[in-house]
Design a protein around this motif. Sequence first.
Motif: not given
Length: 261
Positions: A101-113, A121-128
């Motif tokens: 909605e706010k038209n911004i992109k962020v950086t997610f630092f995710v653990t391997g587990r 969900l990770l694919r959804q985050m990346y696809a966005a």
Amino acid sequence: MRKKNWVVMGIALFAISVAAFQGFTRLDKILADQVATTWNNIYEKQEEKEQSSAVDTATAVGDYESRIVRNGLPGNKMCTFACNVDWGEEIIPDMLKVFKEKNIKVTFFVTGRWAENNKDLLRQMYAAGHEIQSHGYSHALCSDISSEKVAEEIEKTETAITDAICIKPNYFAPAAGDYDARTVEISEKLGYRMVLWSSDTIDWREGSYASVIVQRILSKPLDGAIILMHPKPETLKALPELIDQINAQGYRIVPLYRMPV
């Protein structure tokens, strides 16, 4: 230095004593002086070497600190949201809606587990369009584990992320910001730069309501800021106002890879 002088003096006295015993001559004195001078030069060189080594060690310590990314370069009117993820999958979909909605992109630092257990969900985050980077595998504190384990934390996370979205991360945010010189060296050998933050929502602390989170961030410099957050309910509530306030001050929120560091 005091110990060195006593040693040199002892050698000189020994040489002089020998000369005196054998019949002290001017030549004997010259030889004794030469012995003392020679040993004095040896000790001075050794002392210089030790001092140089101490300077090199101090420089090395400062050098590894300078290689850690804590913020972007100022003057670009940019900042980054760095969202560390080891839980919070029930919150992230709503965060994604706000970001869209706010038209911004962020950086997610995710653990391997987490990546292994939440591939869709990770694919959804990346696809966005959001950036995905490494937060280590099991949220272990790097300074408390062996070098082999540190490497394993990074490598296993790389595998989990690559398996899910077919990209290799190149930034590593250690759990709880815990690291030592070893951690920096290991991450670099594996092709990563270590990332920390310059501004913290502290959204995990009791009493961190949305209004408190917004005030914490806005009270600190925004230019080049790496703003740490987590997928928490109050963080989600704070996002719309926080984003609007940052934009109103003329700053753009971009993923880390787009911010000069």
